[in-house]
Design an enzyme around this catalytic site. Sequence first.
Site, PDB file in Angstrom:
ATOM      1  N   SER A 193      49.136 -20.007  -6.329  1.00 41.41           N
ATOM      2  CA  SER A 193      49.885 -19.379  -7.424  1.00 41.41           C
ATOM      3  C   SER A 193      50.963 -20.235  -8.069  1.00 41.41           C
ATOM      4  CB  SER A 193      50.516 -18.070  -6.933  1.00 41.41           C
ATOM      5  OG  SER A 193      49.540 -17.060  -6.873  1.00 41.41           O
ATOM      6  N   LYS A 214      60.774 -16.560 -10.824  1.00 45.14           N
ATOM      7  CA  LYS A 214      59.718 -15.550 -10.821  1.00 45.14           C
ATOM      8  C   LYS A 214      60.309 -14.213 -10.359  1.00 45.14           C
ATOM      9  CE  LYS A 214      55.044 -15.224  -8.677  1.00 45.14           C
ATOM     10  NZ  LYS A 214      54.122 -15.914  -7.750  1.00 45.14           N
ATOM     11  N   SER A 222      49.513 -16.637  -9.775  1.00 46.96           N
ATOM     12  CA  SER A 222      50.351 -15.562 -10.232  1.00 46.96           C
ATOM     13  C   SER A 222      51.668 -15.989 -10.861  1.00 46.96           C
ATOM     14  CB  SER A 222      50.661 -14.642  -9.046  1.00 46.96           C
ATOM     15  OG  SER A 222      51.446 -15.330  -8.086  1.00 46.96           O
TER      16      SER A 222
END
Lengths: 479, 486
Positions: free
Chosen positions: B178, B79, B154
């Site tokens: 997330s 990420k 997310s």
Amino acid sequence: MPLSDFQPVIGLEVHAQLLTNTKIFCGCSTEFGAAPNQNTCPVCLGLPGVLPVLNARVVEYAIRTGLALGCTINKTSVWSRKNYFYPDLPKGYQITQFDQPICEHGQLSVDMAEGEKVIRVRRIHMEEDAGKSVHDASASESLVDLNRAGVPLLEIVGDPDLRSADEAVDYLKALRDVLVYLGVNDGNMEEGSFRCDANVSVMRKGATAYGQRVELKNINSFRFVKQAIEYEIARQVDVIESGGKVDQETRLYDPNKGVTRSMRSKEEAHDYRYFPEPDLPPLHVTNERIDEVAKSLPELPRAKVTRFMSQYGLPAYDAKILCAERPLADYFEAVAQHFKDYKRLSNWFLGELLRLLKDEGGTVTTLRFSTVQFANLLGAVEKGTISANAGKDVFGEMFRTGKDPEAIIAEKGLAQVSDVGAIEAVVDEVLAKNAAEVEKYKAGKKQSYGFFVGQVMKAMKGKGNPALVNELLKKKLGE
Amino acid sequence: MQLTDLTLLELAAKLASGEVTSVEATQACLARISQVDGKVKAFLRLDEHGALAAAEASDARRKSGNPHGPLDGVPVAVKDIFLTEGVETTCASHILKGFVPPYDATTVRLLKEAGMPILGKLNQDEFAMGSSNESSAYGPCHNPWDVTRTPGGSSGGSAAALAAREVFGTLGTDTGGSIRQPAALTNTVGLKPTYGRVSRYGVISYASSLDAPGPMARTVGDVAALLKVLARHDPLDSTSAPADVPDYLADLEQGVAGLKLGVPREYFVEGMDPEVEAAVRSALKEYERLGATLVDVSLPHTKYALATYYLLAPAEASSNLARYDGVRYGHRTREAKGLKDMYGMTRDEGFGPEVKRRIMLGTYALSAGYYDAYYLKAQKVRTLIREDFTKAFTQVDALVTPTSPVPAFKLGEKVNDPLSMYLMDVCTLPCNLAGLPGLSLPCGFTKAGLPIGLQLMGRPFDEAKLLRIGRAFEREHEFTRRLAPI
């Protein structure tokens, strides 16, 4: 109405930079004077993703200071964030201790004009310093140097127990002495490693409620502390006397103009949005740790002065000077191991040693001669091997070269003549040469005695043992 | 079958046997990315050169018989919230555009030390704020099961890249769900480790007391293997736990016979999609069949979790994001005249609307006069929520709930309705408030073919048991073997 109708009330907040080798939350050097931004890493630059790791030495120094000031050491203390924007504050917040500091409820006894006074210390907490903005390096830009960002500080918050600018300075000096003694701070106000804010208010004499206080920020010398507080007291009295009201505000002292001016008012005051620092767990210290630090605590200035007076039989004046700095006191005690006439030793410290250090530079830790050599010299003077005046010459030579006093005495031929026969011969010669003066002396002109001594000493090039010279002179003059 | 259809552990086996090289695997991923990522948008940027160099080095180690570990040579991606030395890291925000970190996050360093090539940086919600990946400054990520839908957030890119079989394993972060929510929406497996189990050093902070970096992959075993690489005490993170690290693969196949699984009634809420509820209920039956005992439990403060979270997380975020001020790195406005102007305009230009919303909420919650009513009160409720869990875990080994109350929704559907977006994390965020481990794994599909996720929550540092419970269910079903139609 005069100033004397008012009672000033003053409390100081002192920031002391800790003498650790590395910063509070990273391993960067704290050395002063490095090239801009040289002593930085991702952590103290506040780069994305970095996290603080506490320097254990900072905690030790905080505990040491707390114990020296008689504080309670809190077993659990908490880190907080103080949020505000400033270009030299890399993270946008300062990590500090807010509602649960490491030390609380202490005090410091200070000798003041009206005697000893106890000033309460409300709290001591640890925090990180910010960097510094450089505004004069470029015409169009301000530059930022983050070498100082993350340098550990102690903030020592005193209660409003001070009643004059002089008291404030006395307290500040005493506090500085303690910190320097503890080895946690270098006491350097000019470089900003020891700096203070002053909270000043005035109230009419006899009033019970304090007046509105004004905060004076970052004052960087003892002289300015006195000037700024005195100016501020007078200003506040003027405001009140002219029917006005003192505003709650933060003011800066301008040493060039000798005035304080407003920096921000209560309305503009920051909302720091304090909250517990989530990147650092609460700090726990054990009783064992506190005991350990307590054992390593050095004797503090006041206690040392008292001890010097009783142990060495010195007057307060001498003891205070000798104990003003720890290395000097330590050095005195080291020489005292070898020379037991402590008052005479103290005289040499206060006279010759401090004078030479002042005139020719150096510190007691960089002296070229040993404590034994020092003691031997004083022994030679005490025994009358050399005169006190000659001793001073020898001491100067030792100071510059580190040579043995015996060697210097021999080289310079300074040894006193204590041979009774030799002195007697000179005395006879002098008296014979000055027969007229001798008659007058015997007739009552006693003031010429000094003249005879001078003549004998002159003839002996100053090396005659004064005691023997006196003894023989008086004998021959029929006294 | 394509090479990229393999699971992480399957590829590791082929690398070990010499059947496949790391360079081949890495090239297969790059080819797959160029084939499908135009539709998925899981990657914000590739590090083709770095990944291939790492793959070559890995192959050389294999050849000389000295691999760095069982996962040496397996390509992964992280990420964009993870700092990667020399590779631009933006946290999907304009304000960090052009920021090239001088250091690796501890987790990234551990992946590299395990010999794993890192293909690039994955899409996410800006600063991890969002539940649909639509708040990314570089455009939304799409769900490989239906590209008109969100992959969740997310860590949307981390989940979508796995579901699209662009990579074998990824790193995500989980502050309120997330990792788990996008895993649930993409038929992948995601683990939010115990707070302190995996280092946060070098992970861009959103809400420090809640953030948990963790592994995501296509099977429970793959996640266990990745956790083995990541779980470690890190002296650079003061909240990192010095706890022992067990071998997460050792007990994976032990099954659930004799275990007690709690079913907290507060998690089967009104408004939950009936197909989701049905799938979760049938998973519970499955666990009973496998020998576990189901226990009805109550976590009475669950109803306050959402409100508590949306006070605490923005409060911390408002402080954590203060450093993005245009002074030292990242975006700086070109327009400003003075300092205040520079701060204001830099931040106005650099942050997206969701980030601004949370900064405002947090600033308000922390401000003098409101602190006691909001932040402090929320901390007290957080303690009550934690105590609920502690109490429940005296009765049961793990809790079983849905991960997301609904399956993947359409992109754009909730963008203008922040409150309904916040509800997406209602099942996951109590776990963050309590600092507990949580695992999401596939447990079925809707009639429309959208994945449904099952959440397991455990005692602190009990990841091994959660993985074992997850694996017991996975072994009985083919859900994790079903491939997204892309």
